[in-house]
Design a protein around this motif. Structure first.
Motif, PDB file in Angstrom:
ATOM      1  N   PHE A   1       0.831  -1.198   0.000  1.00 22.33           N
ATOM      2  CA  PHE A   1       0.000   0.000   0.000  1.00 22.33           C
ATOM      3  C   PHE A   1       0.866   1.247   0.000  1.00 22.33           C
ATOM      4  O   PHE A   1       1.913   1.296   0.652  1.00 22.33           O
ATOM      5  CB  PHE A   1      -0.880   0.055   1.257  1.00 22.33           C
ATOM      6  CG  PHE A   1      -2.111  -0.800   1.196  1.00 22.33           C
ATOM      7  CD1 PHE A   1      -3.132  -0.514   0.306  1.00 22.33           C
ATOM      8  CD2 PHE A   1      -2.253  -1.886   2.046  1.00 22.33           C
ATOM      9  CE1 PHE A   1      -4.276  -1.297   0.260  1.00 22.33           C
ATOM     10  CE2 PHE A   1      -3.390  -2.669   2.010  1.00 22.33           C
ATOM     11  CZ  PHE A   1      -4.406  -2.375   1.115  1.00 22.33           C
TER      12      PHE A   1
ATOM     13  N   PHE B   1      -0.164   5.057   0.966  1.00 24.50           N
ATOM     14  CA  PHE B   1      -1.207   5.972   1.413  1.00 24.50           C
ATOM     15  C   PHE B   1      -0.771   7.400   1.100  1.00 24.50           C
ATOM     16  O   PHE B   1       0.221   7.890   1.644  1.00 24.50           O
ATOM     17  CB  PHE B   1      -1.441   5.825   2.923  1.00 24.50           C
ATOM     18  CG  PHE B   1      -2.068   4.521   3.322  1.00 24.50           C
ATOM     19  CD1 PHE B   1      -3.433   4.325   3.200  1.00 24.50           C
ATOM     20  CD2 PHE B   1      -1.291   3.485   3.818  1.00 24.50           C
ATOM     21  CE1 PHE B   1      -4.021   3.125   3.576  1.00 24.50           C
ATOM     22  CE2 PHE B   1      -1.860   2.277   4.195  1.00 24.50           C
ATOM     23  CZ  PHE B   1      -3.231   2.097   4.068  1.00 24.50           C
TER      24      PHE B   1
ATOM     25  N   LEU C   1      -8.842   4.293   9.858  1.00 25.41           N
ATOM     26  CA  LEU C   1      -9.230   3.822   8.532  1.00 25.41           C
ATOM     27  C   LEU C   1      -8.071   3.119   7.827  1.00 25.41           C
ATOM     28  O   LEU C   1      -8.291   2.213   7.019  1.00 25.41           O
ATOM     29  CB  LEU C   1      -9.747   4.990   7.693  1.00 25.41           C
ATOM     30  CG  LEU C   1     -10.973   5.719   8.258  1.00 25.41           C
ATOM     31  CD1 LEU C   1     -11.484   6.763   7.271  1.00 25.41           C
ATOM     32  CD2 LEU C   1     -12.089   4.740   8.610  1.00 25.41           C
ATOM     33  N   ARG C   2      -6.852   3.503   8.127  1.00 26.96           N
ATOM     34  CA  ARG C   2      -5.706   2.781   7.565  1.00 26.96           C
ATOM     35  C   ARG C   2      -5.669   1.351   8.102  1.00 26.96           C
ATOM     36  O   ARG C   2      -5.422   0.402   7.354  1.00 26.96           O
ATOM     37  CB  ARG C   2      -4.399   3.504   7.897  1.00 26.96           C
ATOM     38  CG  ARG C   2      -4.298   4.874   7.253  1.00 26.96           C
ATOM     39  CD  ARG C   2      -2.947   5.516   7.485  1.00 26.96           C
ATOM     40  NE  ARG C   2      -2.934   6.867   6.939  1.00 26.96           N
ATOM     41  CZ  ARG C   2      -1.876   7.452   6.407  1.00 26.96           C
ATOM     42  NH1 ARG C   2      -0.726   6.799   6.350  1.00 26.96           N
ATOM     43  NH2 ARG C   2      -1.946   8.677   5.936  1.00 26.96           N
TER      44      ARG C   2
ATOM     45  N   THR D   1      -8.260  -0.565   6.406  1.00 27.84           N
ATOM     46  CA  THR D   1      -7.815  -0.926   5.061  1.00 27.84           C
ATOM     47  C   THR D   1      -7.033  -2.234   5.083  1.00 27.84           C
ATOM     48  O   THR D   1      -7.262  -3.138   4.275  1.00 27.84           O
ATOM     49  CB  THR D   1      -6.926   0.200   4.496  1.00 27.84           C
ATOM     50  OG1 THR D   1      -7.719   1.365   4.311  1.00 27.84           O
ATOM     51  CG2 THR D   1      -6.297  -0.202   3.176  1.00 27.84           C
ATOM     52  N   LYS D   2      -6.121  -2.346   6.007  1.00 20.04           N
ATOM     53  CA  LYS D   2      -5.284  -3.545   6.088  1.00 20.04           C
ATOM     54  C   LYS D   2      -6.099  -4.757   6.537  1.00 20.04           C
ATOM     55  O   LYS D   2      -5.904  -5.877   6.038  1.00 20.04           O
ATOM     56  CB  LYS D   2      -4.113  -3.282   7.025  1.00 20.04           C
ATOM     57  CG  LYS D   2      -3.213  -2.143   6.554  1.00 20.04           C
ATOM     58  CD  LYS D   2      -2.404  -1.567   7.699  1.00 20.04           C
ATOM     59  CE  LYS D   2      -1.821  -0.213   7.325  1.00 20.04           C
ATOM     60  NZ  LYS D   2      -1.254   0.490   8.488  1.00 20.04           N
TER      61      LYS D   2
ATOM     62  N   THR E   1      -8.091  -5.971   3.639  1.00 20.10           N
ATOM     63  CA  THR E   1      -7.258  -6.615   2.628  1.00 20.10           C
ATOM     64  C   THR E   1      -6.871  -8.027   3.033  1.00 20.10           C
ATOM     65  O   THR E   1      -6.646  -8.891   2.179  1.00 20.10           O
ATOM     66  CB  THR E   1      -5.999  -5.769   2.378  1.00 20.10           C
ATOM     67  OG1 THR E   1      -6.400  -4.425   2.123  1.00 20.10           O
ATOM     68  CG2 THR E   1      -5.223  -6.280   1.187  1.00 20.10           C
TER      69      THR E   1
ATOM     70  N   VAL F   1      -3.680   4.502  -2.240  1.00 16.35           N
ATOM     71  CA  VAL F   1      -4.944   4.911  -1.627  1.00 16.35           C
ATOM     72  C   VAL F   1      -4.999   6.430  -1.585  1.00 16.35           C
ATOM     73  O   VAL F   1      -4.109   7.080  -1.039  1.00 16.35           O
ATOM     74  CB  VAL F   1      -5.087   4.333  -0.203  1.00 16.35           C
ATOM     75  CG1 VAL F   1      -6.417   4.759   0.418  1.00 16.35           C
ATOM     76  CG2 VAL F   1      -4.978   2.808  -0.231  1.00 16.35           C
TER      77      VAL F   1
ATOM     78  N   THR G   1      -7.777   9.995  -1.161  1.00 17.02           N
ATOM     79  CA  THR G   1      -8.980  10.411  -0.453  1.00 17.02           C
ATOM     80  C   THR G   1      -9.664  11.561  -1.178  1.00 17.02           C
ATOM     81  O   THR G   1      -9.025  12.318  -1.912  1.00 17.02           O
ATOM     82  CB  THR G   1      -8.634  10.869   0.969  1.00 17.02           C
ATOM     83  OG1 THR G   1      -7.650  11.912   0.893  1.00 17.02           O
ATOM     84  CG2 THR G   1      -8.089   9.717   1.805  1.00 17.02           C
TER      85      THR G   1
ATOM     86  N   VAL H   1      -7.434   2.830  -4.969  1.00 16.60           N
ATOM     87  CA  VAL H   1      -8.672   2.817  -4.193  1.00 16.60           C
ATOM     88  C   VAL H   1      -8.895   4.231  -3.681  1.00 16.60           C
ATOM     89  O   VAL H   1      -8.017   4.822  -3.046  1.00 16.60           O
ATOM     90  CB  VAL H   1      -8.623   1.819  -3.022  1.00 16.60           C
ATOM     91  CG1 VAL H   1      -9.917   1.901  -2.211  1.00 16.60           C
ATOM     92  CG2 VAL H   1      -8.423   0.398  -3.532  1.00 16.60           C
TER      93      VAL H   1
ATOM     94  N   ILE I   1     -11.084   6.758  -1.353  1.00 12.13           N
ATOM     95  CA  ILE I   1     -11.910   6.741  -0.151  1.00 12.13           C
ATOM     96  C   ILE I   1     -12.548   8.111   0.052  1.00 12.13           C
ATOM     97  O   ILE I   1     -11.853   9.132   0.096  1.00 12.13           O
ATOM     98  CB  ILE I   1     -11.074   6.382   1.098  1.00 12.13           C
ATOM     99  CG1 ILE I   1     -10.401   5.018   0.920  1.00 12.13           C
ATOM    100  CG2 ILE I   1     -11.947   6.395   2.350  1.00 12.13           C
ATOM    101  CD1 ILE I   1     -11.365   3.875   0.770  1.00 12.13           C
TER     102      ILE I   1
ATOM    103  N   PHE J   1     -14.323  -1.541   1.574  1.00 16.36           N
ATOM    104  CA  PHE J   1     -12.982  -1.670   1.010  1.00 16.36           C
ATOM    105  C   PHE J   1     -12.797  -3.044   0.364  1.00 16.36           C
ATOM    106  O   PHE J   1     -12.182  -3.163  -0.698  1.00 16.36           O
ATOM    107  CB  PHE J   1     -11.922  -1.441   2.091  1.00 16.36           C
ATOM    108  CG  PHE J   1     -10.593  -1.013   1.531  1.00 16.36           C
ATOM    109  CD1 PHE J   1     -10.304   0.322   1.354  1.00 16.36           C
ATOM    110  CD2 PHE J   1      -9.643  -1.952   1.164  1.00 16.36           C
ATOM    111  CE1 PHE J   1      -9.088   0.731   0.817  1.00 16.36           C
ATOM    112  CE2 PHE J   1      -8.421  -1.566   0.638  1.00 16.36           C
ATOM    113  CZ  PHE J   1      -8.140  -0.219   0.459  1.00 16.36           C
TER     114      PHE J   1
END
Length: 295
Positions: free
Chosen positions: A41, A43, A59-60, A63-64, A67, A88, A90, A169, A171, A209
């Motif tokens: 990832f 970010f 939110l991180r 995300t993981k 996944t 990722v 936003t 992705v 968000i 996600f």
């Protein structure tokens, strides 16, 4: 229910300067499967490559966790030799989320999904230096369409050469009701351990996600806007009126992967999708028949 794979996360910060850029400090994290880096990832924080706010730590972590669902499904049978690369971004006050994948042959974006082919068939991909993108500024005062055009151009310009693939992705914010507490942020609710409705109308971040990663893996229609002769167009060609109004599309001409999700689609008459085939309703087909009786 707890997920069987634990996430191992490594974070890295870099400082980079680019033309049309600012000082960047995008964050890298990994999801592992059997000790190997399965997903990488990147970010992007506020201001980096058009990212409009810095994704909160809650939110991180969501995300993981989300996944790990895919790593648990795909990992055991995957033929991956390098991690699936995902950046990722936003968007402020965007009440949704989205995903897509850029498959690169040299500096050209093609339709086939290279990350999926890497995992399914063992296709070799060159690593993409996603931190190069973090230093690029994409103005917020231009249309979303123009933002995506510029983003694709920058992705092509910074391609590593050969075959490469990376997914995006996106968000948003405030997709659900605003709640407070340890599991809530920006209208999202983060809980990887239950599917019960405990979120009190905040949107399910982990489920969302997971859904978007499915799109990034190719569960999405590969289509282009076109005219009545099947030529690709920049602008929509509408037909029909009111509730029956539609836009003319066709399947992408350059689909070569026989396992492409798009090629598994079948119309109501049993016709299988093919590269370049036009996508129309009965009304649209009647228009084509009227103009080209031999079709």
């Amino acid at each position: 229910m707890k997920r069987p794979q634990k996430l191992a996360i490594g974070a890295a910060l870099v400082m980079a300067v680019n033309v049309n850029s600012h000082v960047s400090a995008s964050d890298t994290a990994y999801v592992y499967f059997n000790g190997q880096k399965f997903i990488e990832f990147e970010f992007f924080n506020e201001g980096e490559f058009g990212s409009e706010y810095t994704l909160p730590e809650l939110l991180r972590e969501g995300t993981k966790s989300a996944t790990s669902y895919w790593s648990g499904i795909l990992g055991p049978r995957s033929k991956f030799s390098s991690p699936w690369q995902i950046f990722v971004k936003t968007q402020v006050n965007f009440q949704n989320a989205g995903a897509l994948t850029y498959s690169l042959k040299g500096q050209k974006v093609i339709t086939d999904n290279y990350p999926a082919l890497m995992m399914q068939n063992g296709k070799k991909l060159n690593a993409y230096d996603m931190k190069k993108l973090a230093g690029i500024v994409i103005p917020a005062n231009i249309s979303v369409e123009e933002q995506f055009k510029r983003m694709e151009n920058y992705i092509k310009e910074n391609a590593p050469g050969g075959n490469a693939g990376l997914s995006l992705v996106l968000i948003g914010q405030h997709s659900g009701a605003e709640r407070t507490g340890a599991k809530a942020k920006d209208g999202w609710w983060v809980d990887a351990d239950t599917i019960l409705p405990t979120n009190e109308q905040a949107a399910d971040f982990v489920g969302t996600f997971r859904h978007e990663l499915g799109h990034a893996l190719g569960i999405i229609i590969a289509r282009k806007t076109c005219d009545w002769d099947g030529n690709v167009t920049e602008k929509d060609v509408p037909y029909g009126e009111g509730k029956n109004a539609k836009v003319l599309y066709k399947f992408a001409d350059d689909i070569t992967d026989k396992n492409s999700w798009s090629l598994h689609l079948v119309d109501k008459n049993g016709n299988h999708a093919k590269p370049g085939m036009m996508i129309v309703t009965t009304d649209g087909f009647n228009i084509i028949k009227k103009n080209k009786p031999g079709v």
